[in-house]
Design a protein around this motif. Structure first.
Motif, PDB file in Angstrom:
ATOM      1  N   ARG A  59     -10.325   2.074  -2.250  1.00 31.78           N
ATOM      2  CA  ARG A  59     -11.068   0.784  -1.901  1.00 31.78           C
ATOM      3  C   ARG A  59     -10.169  -0.504  -2.453  1.00 31.78           C
ATOM      4  N   MET A  60     -10.094  -1.401  -1.823  1.00 31.49           N
ATOM      5  CA  MET A  60      -9.588  -2.590  -2.047  1.00 31.49           C
ATOM      6  C   MET A  60      -9.752  -3.036  -3.632  1.00 31.49           C
ATOM      7  N   THR A  61     -11.068  -3.170  -4.019  1.00 30.71           N
ATOM      8  CA  THR A  61     -11.535  -3.670  -5.055  1.00 30.71           C
ATOM      9  C   THR A  61     -11.088  -2.943  -6.176  1.00 30.71           C
ATOM     10  N   ASP A  62     -10.955  -1.360  -6.291  1.00 33.59           N
ATOM     11  CA  ASP A  62     -10.473  -0.577  -6.759  1.00 33.59           C
ATOM     12  C   ASP A  62      -9.124  -0.841  -7.239  1.00 33.59           C
ATOM     13  N   LEU A  63      -8.168  -1.118  -6.084  1.00 27.91           N
ATOM     14  CA  LEU A  63      -6.759  -1.292  -6.341  1.00 27.91           C
ATOM     15  C   LEU A  63      -6.585  -2.643  -6.983  1.00 27.91           C
ATOM     16  N   ALA A  64      -7.400  -3.664  -6.818  1.00 31.69           N
ATOM     17  CA  ALA A  64      -7.249  -4.727  -7.522  1.00 31.69           C
ATOM     18  C   ALA A  64      -7.597  -4.647  -9.048  1.00 31.69           C
ATOM     19  N   ASP A  65      -8.581  -3.997  -9.413  1.00 27.94           N
ATOM     20  CA  ASP A  65      -8.792  -3.877 -10.778  1.00 27.94           C
ATOM     21  C   ASP A  65      -7.757  -2.953 -11.300  1.00 27.94           C
ATOM     22  N   GLY A  66      -7.252  -2.000 -10.634  1.00 25.80           N
ATOM     23  CA  GLY A  66      -6.122  -1.151 -11.177  1.00 25.80           C
ATOM     24  C   GLY A  66      -4.847  -1.843 -11.513  1.00 25.80           C
ATOM     25  N   VAL A  67      -4.412  -2.579 -10.650  1.00 24.55           N
ATOM     26  CA  VAL A  67      -3.033  -3.470 -10.754  1.00 24.55           C
ATOM     27  C   VAL A  67      -3.572  -4.691 -11.318  1.00 24.55           C
ATOM     28  N   VAL A  68      -4.619  -5.088 -11.706  1.00 25.05           N
ATOM     29  CA  VAL A  68      -5.179  -6.470 -12.341  1.00 25.05           C
ATOM     30  C   VAL A  68      -4.456  -7.143 -11.635  1.00 25.05           C
ATOM     31  N   TYR A  69      -4.922  -7.611 -10.303  1.00 21.68           N
ATOM     32  CA  TYR A  69      -4.568  -8.557  -9.271  1.00 21.68           C
ATOM     33  C   TYR A  69      -6.079  -9.137  -8.581  1.00 21.68           C
ATOM     34  N   SER A  70      -5.769 -10.315  -8.206  1.00 23.91           N
ATOM     35  CA  SER A  70      -7.051 -11.032  -7.712  1.00 23.91           C
ATOM     36  C   SER A  70      -7.223 -10.356  -6.430  1.00 23.91           C
ATOM     37  N   ARG A  71      -8.620 -10.194  -6.032  1.00 22.22           N
ATOM     38  CA  ARG A  71      -8.838  -9.657  -4.709  1.00 22.22           C
ATOM     39  C   ARG A  71      -8.337 -10.331  -3.631  1.00 22.22           C
ATOM     40  N   SER A  72      -8.269 -11.730  -3.662  1.00 23.32           N
ATOM     41  CA  SER A  72      -7.549 -12.410  -2.571  1.00 23.32           C
ATOM     42  C   SER A  72      -5.939 -12.254  -2.407  1.00 23.32           C
ATOM     43  N   GLY A  73      -5.466 -12.215  -3.646  1.00 25.52           N
ATOM     44  CA  GLY A  73      -3.902 -11.973  -3.738  1.00 25.52           C
ATOM     45  C   GLY A  73      -3.573 -10.653  -3.000  1.00 25.52           C
ATOM     46  N   LEU A  74      -4.525  -9.472  -3.482  1.00 24.82           N
ATOM     47  CA  LEU A  74      -4.313  -8.092  -3.217  1.00 24.82           C
ATOM     48  C   LEU A  74      -4.371  -7.941  -1.647  1.00 24.82           C
ATOM     49  N   THR A  75      -5.708  -8.824  -1.103  1.00 27.24           N
ATOM     50  CA  THR A  75      -5.665  -8.871   0.289  1.00 27.24           C
ATOM     51  C   THR A  75      -4.442  -9.367   0.999  1.00 27.24           C
ATOM     52  N   TYR A  76      -4.039 -10.440   0.489  1.00 27.50           N
ATOM     53  CA  TYR A  76      -2.640 -11.134   1.163  1.00 27.50           C
ATOM     54  C   TYR A  76      -1.591  -9.911   1.279  1.00 27.50           C
ATOM     55  N   GLN A  77      -1.356  -9.282   0.081  1.00 25.65           N
ATOM     56  CA  GLN A  77      -0.302  -8.457  -0.230  1.00 25.65           C
ATOM     57  C   GLN A  77      -0.480  -6.992   0.638  1.00 25.65           C
ATOM     58  N   ALA A  78      -1.663  -6.825   0.628  1.00 22.09           N
ATOM     59  CA  ALA A  78      -2.000  -5.525   1.606  1.00 22.09           C
ATOM     60  C   ALA A  78      -1.788  -5.970   3.152  1.00 22.09           C
ATOM     61  N   GLN A  79      -2.111  -7.201   3.371  1.00 22.11           N
ATOM     62  CA  GLN A  79      -1.848  -7.788   4.859  1.00 22.11           C
ATOM     63  C   GLN A  79      -0.377  -7.600   4.892  1.00 22.11           C
ATOM     64  N   LEU A  80       0.577  -8.193   4.203  1.00 23.26           N
ATOM     65  CA  LEU A  80       1.973  -7.944   4.470  1.00 23.26           C
ATOM     66  C   LEU A  80       2.332  -6.549   4.574  1.00 23.26           C
ATOM     67  N   LEU A  81       1.871  -5.381   3.739  1.00 22.92           N
ATOM     68  CA  LEU A  81       2.387  -4.295   3.819  1.00 22.92           C
ATOM     69  C   LEU A  81       1.805  -3.503   5.191  1.00 22.92           C
ATOM     70  N   GLU A  82       0.612  -3.781   5.603  1.00 23.89           N
ATOM     71  CA  GLU A  82       0.067  -3.620   7.037  1.00 23.89           C
ATOM     72  C   GLU A  82       0.950  -4.027   8.129  1.00 23.89           C
ATOM     73  N   GLN A  83       1.272  -5.188   8.100  1.00 25.27           N
ATOM     74  CA  GLN A  83       2.156  -5.685   9.031  1.00 25.27           C
ATOM     75  C   GLN A  83       3.423  -5.039   9.174  1.00 25.27           C
ATOM     76  N   ARG A  84       3.956  -4.508   8.107  1.00 19.86           N
ATOM     77  CA  ARG A  84       5.228  -3.934   8.134  1.00 19.86           C
ATOM     78  C   ARG A  84       4.924  -2.295   8.348  1.00 19.86           C
ATOM     79  N   GLY A  85       3.667  -2.055   8.597  1.00 18.07           N
ATOM     80  CA  GLY A  85       3.157  -0.430   8.948  1.00 18.07           C
ATOM     81  C   GLY A  85       3.299   0.386   7.647  1.00 18.07           C
ATOM     82  N   LEU A  86       3.097  -0.125   6.566  1.00 15.73           N
ATOM     83  CA  LEU A  86       3.237   0.544   5.147  1.00 15.73           C
ATOM     84  C   LEU A  86       2.008   1.087   4.891  1.00 15.73           C
ATOM     85  N   VAL A  87       0.881   0.337   5.103  1.00 16.73           N
ATOM     86  CA  VAL A  87      -0.438   0.615   4.912  1.00 16.73           C
ATOM     87  C   VAL A  87      -1.217   0.418   6.211  1.00 16.73           C
ATOM     88  N   SER A  88      -2.492   0.862   6.202  1.00 19.73           N
ATOM     89  CA  SER A  88      -3.433   0.745   7.053  1.00 19.73           C
ATOM     90  C   SER A  88      -4.869   0.239   6.426  1.00 19.73           C
TER      91      SER A  88
END
Length: 172
Positions: A59-88
Motif C-alpha cells: 500500500r502507498m501509505t505503508d511505502l511512505a512510512d517505510g521509506v520515511v517520505y511524505s505521502r504526496s512526495g511518494l505519490t509523485y515518485q510512484a507516478q514517475l516510476l509508473e510512467q516508465r513502466g517500472l511500477v503499476s
C-alpha cells in the motif's frame, strides 16, 4: 531543576561522524543509481522495498512510512516510476481508499541492473574499512537507534486532522 542537556565531545563527534558518513554515502549512492538506472534514491528505495515484498505489492501509505517520505512526495515518485513502466498502481483490494503499488518485470530488470554497482559501492565505501565484528556492532547499534526512533511513528503515519465542517478554508 534540570539543566539543558549537553553533549560530551565523544557524543558530538559520533553525531557529526554519523551525519558526514550518511551524507557522503548517500551522495555516492545517488550518483551510482542515476548512472546505472536513472533512479533517484527514493525511487530506488521504493523499487527495492517492492522487490522484497510478497507479491511485489504494498500500500502507498505503508511505502511512505517505510521509506520515511511524505505521502504526496511518494505519490509523485510512484507516478514517475509508473510512467516508465517500472511500477503499476491500482486501488487496494483490502481498502478501497488505499492505492497498491506493484513492481513490474521492467522494474525488477532495473533493480537487477543497479544492484551490482550499488553493492560494490557499499563494499568500497562503507564495509571495506570494517571487520565482520565491526559490521555486527554497527548493525546492532543502528538497529537499536532506529527502533527507538520508530517508536514514535513518522509524520506520514500520523492520523490526519479533520477540519470542522463549514470552517474557514474547508475544502472537503
Amino acid at each position: 531543576m534540570s539543566s539543558d542537556p549537553t553533549l560530551t565531545p565523544t557524543q558530538l563527534g559520533a553525531y557529526f561522524a554519523l551525519i558526514e558518513v550518511s551524507s557522503l554515502l548517500r551522495h555516492a549512492v545517488e550518483q551510482q543509481l542515476r548512472e546505472a538506472g536513472d533512479l533517484s534514491y527514493v525511487q530506488f528505495q521504493l523499487l527495492a522495498t517492492l522487490g522484497d515484498a510478497p507479491r511485489g505489492t504494498q500500500r502507498m501509505t505503508d511505502l511512505a512510512d517505510g521509506v520515511v517520505y511524505s505521502r504526496s512526495g511518494l505519490t509523485y515518485q510512484a507516478q514517475l516510476l509508473e510512467q516508465r513502466g517500472l511500477v503499476s498502481r491500482a486501488p487496494s483490494r483490502e481498502d478501497e481508499r488505499s492505492i497498491d503499488v506493484t513492481i513490474t518485470d521492467a522494474g525488477r530488470e532495473v533493480l537487477s541492473a543497479v544492484f551490482p554497482g550499488h553493492i560494490g559501492l557499499l563494499h568500497e565505501l562503507f564495509l571495506e574499512p570494517l571487520s565482520d565484528r565491526d559490521v555486527e556492532a554497527v548493525a546492532d547499534v543502528l538497529t537499536r537507534v532506529r527502533d527507538h526512533m520508530r517508536a514514535t511513528p513518522p509524520r506520514s503515519a500520523a492520523p490526519r486532522r479533520r477540519r470542522a465542517k463549514g470552517g474557514a478554508g474547508d475544502a472537503d
